[in-house]
Design a protein around this motif. Sequence first.
Motif, PDB file in Angstrom:
ATOM      1  N   HIS A 139      90.828 -34.060 -33.229  1.00  0.00           N
ATOM      2  CA  HIS A 139      90.481 -35.010 -34.291  1.00  0.00           C
ATOM      3  C   HIS A 139      90.795 -34.448 -35.678  1.00  0.00           C
ATOM      4  O   HIS A 139      90.070 -34.702 -36.639  1.00  0.00           O
ATOM      5  N   SER A 140      91.859 -33.667 -35.766  1.00  0.00           N
ATOM      6  CA  SER A 140      92.297 -33.111 -37.045  1.00  0.00           C
ATOM      7  C   SER A 140      93.791 -33.370 -37.201  1.00  0.00           C
ATOM      8  O   SER A 140      94.569 -33.068 -36.289  1.00  0.00           O
ATOM      9  N   GLN A 141      94.166 -33.966 -38.332  1.00  0.00           N
ATOM     10  CA  GLN A 141      95.567 -34.305 -38.584  1.00  0.00           C
ATOM     11  C   GLN A 141      95.946 -34.001 -40.028  1.00  0.00           C
ATOM     12  O   GLN A 141      95.116 -34.088 -40.924  1.00  0.00           O
ATOM     13  N   PHE A 155      96.295 -28.646 -34.204  1.00  0.00           N
ATOM     14  CA  PHE A 155      96.346 -27.286 -34.748  1.00  0.00           C
ATOM     15  C   PHE A 155      94.950 -26.665 -34.799  1.00  0.00           C
ATOM     16  O   PHE A 155      93.951 -27.348 -34.633  1.00  0.00           O
ATOM     17  N   GLY A 156      94.908 -25.373 -35.030  1.00  0.00           N
ATOM     18  CA  GLY A 156      93.638 -24.652 -35.046  1.00  0.00           C
ATOM     19  C   GLY A 156      93.269 -24.131 -36.417  1.00  0.00           C
ATOM     20  O   GLY A 156      94.085 -24.093 -37.336  1.00  0.00           O
ATOM     21  N   GLY A 157      92.014 -23.741 -36.533  1.00  0.00           N
ATOM     22  CA  GLY A 157      91.536 -23.157 -37.776  1.00  0.00           C
ATOM     23  C   GLY A 157      90.037 -22.993 -37.745  1.00  0.00           C
ATOM     24  O   GLY A 157      89.378 -23.356 -36.765  1.00  0.00           O
ATOM     25  N   GLU A 158      89.505 -22.425 -38.824  1.00  0.00           N
ATOM     26  CA  GLU A 158      88.067 -22.236 -38.904  1.00  0.00           C
ATOM     27  C   GLU A 158      87.562 -22.409 -40.328  1.00  0.00           C
ATOM     28  O   GLU A 158      88.310 -22.234 -41.291  1.00  0.00           O
ATOM     29  N   MET A 172      77.605 -37.017 -29.318  1.00  0.00           N
ATOM     30  CA  MET A 172      77.997 -36.827 -27.921  1.00  0.00           C
ATOM     31  C   MET A 172      77.905 -35.374 -27.475  1.00  0.00           C
ATOM     32  O   MET A 172      77.695 -35.090 -26.307  1.00  0.00           O
ATOM     33  N   VAL A 173      78.078 -34.464 -28.420  1.00  0.00           N
ATOM     34  CA  VAL A 173      78.109 -33.041 -28.078  1.00  0.00           C
ATOM     35  C   VAL A 173      76.768 -32.367 -28.344  1.00  0.00           C
ATOM     36  O   VAL A 173      76.434 -31.363 -27.718  1.00  0.00           O
ATOM     37  N   GLY A 174      76.004 -32.918 -29.299  1.00  0.00           N
ATOM     38  CA  GLY A 174      74.693 -32.370 -29.603  1.00  0.00           C
ATOM     39  C   GLY A 174      74.710 -31.042 -30.331  1.00  0.00           C
ATOM     40  O   GLY A 174      73.837 -30.200 -30.131  1.00  0.00           O
ATOM     41  N   LYS A 175      75.713 -30.844 -31.193  1.00  0.00           N
ATOM     42  CA  LYS A 175      75.769 -29.617 -31.993  1.00  0.00           C
ATOM     43  C   LYS A 175      76.220 -29.973 -33.405  1.00  0.00           C
ATOM     44  O   LYS A 175      76.775 -31.050 -33.627  1.00  0.00           O
ATOM     45  N   PRO A 176      75.984 -29.085 -34.378  1.00  0.00           N
ATOM     46  CA  PRO A 176      76.390 -29.360 -35.761  1.00  0.00           C
ATOM     47  C   PRO A 176      77.896 -29.605 -35.867  1.00  0.00           C
ATOM     48  O   PRO A 176      78.701 -28.912 -35.229  1.00  0.00           O
ATOM     49  N   TRP A 177      78.237 -30.587 -36.700  1.00  0.00           N
ATOM     50  CA  TRP A 177      79.626 -31.055 -36.825  1.00  0.00           C
ATOM     51  C   TRP A 177      79.912 -31.414 -38.270  1.00  0.00           C
ATOM     52  O   TRP A 177      79.007 -31.818 -38.998  1.00  0.00           O
ATOM     53  N   LEU A 178      81.148 -31.282 -38.694  1.00  0.00           N
ATOM     54  CA  LEU A 178      81.586 -31.626 -40.047  1.00  0.00           C
ATOM     55  C   LEU A 178      82.800 -32.539 -39.989  1.00  0.00           C
ATOM     56  O   LEU A 178      83.608 -32.434 -39.057  1.00  0.00           O
ATOM     57  N   GLY A 179      82.958 -33.386 -40.998  1.00  0.00           N
ATOM     58  CA  GLY A 179      84.176 -34.178 -41.147  1.00  0.00           C
ATOM     59  C   GLY A 179      84.584 -34.218 -42.608  1.00  0.00           C
ATOM     60  O   GLY A 179      83.761 -34.511 -43.474  1.00  0.00           O
ATOM     61  N   PHE A 180      85.834 -33.894 -42.886  1.00  0.00           N
ATOM     62  CA  PHE A 180      86.363 -33.871 -44.253  1.00  0.00           C
ATOM     63  C   PHE A 180      87.678 -34.622 -44.321  1.00  0.00           C
ATOM     64  O   PHE A 180      88.461 -34.607 -43.366  1.00  0.00           O
ATOM     65  N   ASN A 181      87.960 -35.248 -45.457  1.00  0.00           N
ATOM     66  CA  ASN A 181      89.286 -35.730 -45.810  1.00  0.00           C
ATOM     67  C   ASN A 181      89.722 -34.978 -47.056  1.00  0.00           C
ATOM     68  O   ASN A 181      88.880 -34.563 -47.860  1.00  0.00           O
ATOM     69  N   ALA A 182      91.031 -34.822 -47.233  1.00  0.00           N
ATOM     70  CA  ALA A 182      91.552 -34.163 -48.427  1.00  0.00           C
ATOM     71  C   ALA A 182      92.956 -34.678 -48.705  1.00  0.00           C
ATOM     72  O   ALA A 182      93.644 -35.169 -47.793  1.00  0.00           O
ATOM     73  N   THR A 183      93.368 -34.570 -49.952  1.00  0.00           N
ATOM     74  CA  THR A 183      94.718 -34.964 -50.353  1.00  0.00           C
ATOM     75  C   THR A 183      95.296 -33.921 -51.290  1.00  0.00           C
ATOM     76  O   THR A 183      94.560 -33.182 -51.958  1.00  0.00           O
ATOM     77  N   THR A 184      96.612 -33.871 -51.344  1.00  0.00           N
ATOM     78  CA  THR A 184      97.321 -33.058 -52.321  1.00  0.00           C
ATOM     79  C   THR A 184      98.751 -33.556 -52.418  1.00  0.00           C
ATOM     80  O   THR A 184      99.180 -34.404 -51.624  1.00  0.00           O
ATOM     81  N   MET A 198      98.006 -36.073 -46.749  1.00  0.00           N
ATOM     82  CA  MET A 198      96.653 -36.534 -46.430  1.00  0.00           C
ATOM     83  C   MET A 198      96.154 -35.731 -45.231  1.00  0.00           C
ATOM     84  O   MET A 198      96.882 -35.580 -44.236  1.00  0.00           O
ATOM     85  N   ILE A 199      94.927 -35.230 -45.342  1.00  0.00           N
ATOM     86  CA  ILE A 199      94.341 -34.373 -44.312  1.00  0.00           C
ATOM     87  C   ILE A 199      93.029 -34.985 -43.867  1.00  0.00           C
ATOM     88  O   ILE A 199      92.226 -35.425 -44.699  1.00  0.00           O
ATOM     89  N   SER A 200      92.783 -35.006 -42.571  1.00  0.00           N
ATOM     90  CA  SER A 200      91.494 -35.401 -42.045  1.00  0.00           C
ATOM     91  C   SER A 200      91.151 -34.433 -40.926  1.00  0.00           C
ATOM     92  O   SER A 200      91.922 -34.267 -39.981  1.00  0.00           O
ATOM     93  N   ILE A 201      89.990 -33.762 -41.051  1.00  0.00           N
ATOM     94  CA  ILE A 201      89.620 -32.766 -40.051  1.00  0.00           C
ATOM     95  C   ILE A 201      88.162 -32.921 -39.633  1.00  0.00           C
ATOM     96  O   ILE A 201      87.329 -33.426 -40.377  1.00  0.00           O
ATOM     97  N   GLU A 202      87.912 -32.505 -38.405  1.00  0.00           N
ATOM     98  CA  GLU A 202      86.549 -32.337 -37.903  1.00  0.00           C
ATOM     99  C   GLU A 202      86.413 -30.893 -37.458  1.00  0.00           C
ATOM    100  O   GLU A 202      87.377 -30.272 -37.009  1.00  0.00           O
ATOM    101  N   ALA A 203      85.192 -30.362 -37.584  1.00  0.00           N
ATOM    102  CA  ALA A 203      84.949 -28.988 -37.178  1.00  0.00           C
ATOM    103  C   ALA A 203      83.574 -28.902 -36.505  1.00  0.00           C
ATOM    104  O   ALA A 203      82.624 -29.546 -36.931  1.00  0.00           O
ATOM    105  N   MET A 204      83.506 -28.090 -35.462  1.00  0.00           N
ATOM    106  CA  MET A 204      82.262 -27.918 -34.685  1.00  0.00           C
ATOM    107  C   MET A 204      81.743 -26.506 -34.863  1.00  0.00           C
ATOM    108  O   MET A 204      82.518 -25.556 -35.020  1.00  0.00           O
ATOM    109  N   LYS A 205      80.405 -26.363 -34.861  1.00  0.00           N
ATOM    110  CA  LYS A 205      79.822 -25.037 -34.982  1.00  0.00           C
ATOM    111  C   LYS A 205      80.232 -24.180 -33.800  1.00  0.00           C
ATOM    112  O   LYS A 205      80.161 -24.623 -32.651  1.00  0.00           O
ATOM    113  N   ALA A 206      80.685 -22.965 -34.089  1.00  0.00           N
ATOM    114  CA  ALA A 206      81.120 -22.064 -33.018  1.00  0.00           C
ATOM    115  C   ALA A 206      79.916 -21.611 -32.202  1.00  0.00           C
ATOM    116  O   ALA A 206      78.788 -21.544 -32.691  1.00  0.00           O
TER     117      ALA A 206
END
Length: 191
Positions: free
Chosen positions: A31-33, A53-56, A147-159, A182-190
């Motif tokens: 869910h990151s593009q 793609f991956g990241g943290e 659905m996962v039951g853990k902390p989650w983030l969602g961000f959009n960004a532009t440049t 245009m960037i849209s990402i989701e991130a889950m707590k490790a």
Amino acid sequence: MKLPLIAVALASLVATSAAAAPEKYILDNSHSQVVFSYNHLGFSTTWSMFSGFGGEIMFDADAPASSSVSVSMPLKSMYTGWEKRFKHFMSPDFFDAKDDSTISFTSTGIEITGEKTALITGDLVINGVSKSVVLDAVLNQAGEHPMVGKPWLGFNATTKLLRSDFGVGKFAPYVGDELNVMISIEAMKAE
């Protein structure tokens, strides 16, 4: 003084303690593009994207503006919608891509600008060239994933970028030099 919502959200997502350590969040690569577009000869706008793609993201509960983000995208994961265009982009005319070629972004600073907004400055490396860029970011949501039951983030960004700054300026200015990103990402707590 009312704290910006983004700072409160960042702080609430990490464990509370007298001296909270930064917490790691891993990008949800499904869910990151990153989508980019450019003008084609004045006739149309052409779009391409990266996904999978991956990241943290590292959050600092005591100082949210000290948080950080790093992302790496395999260059050959680019989707152009047309195989001949993809092959041309990977050729020596543009990226001269190898199997292990990547595009990376590593933040160097975060400025909280509003309740849900921030400017994220970082080093973008494309084609072996590193340039400082600023992402205009918005926190979409911070909380527990239903659905996962853990902390989650969602961000959009532009440049905006000039592709010629990174050595891929072939056919400019006829084919637009400026890329709208245009960037849209989701991130889950490790774990």
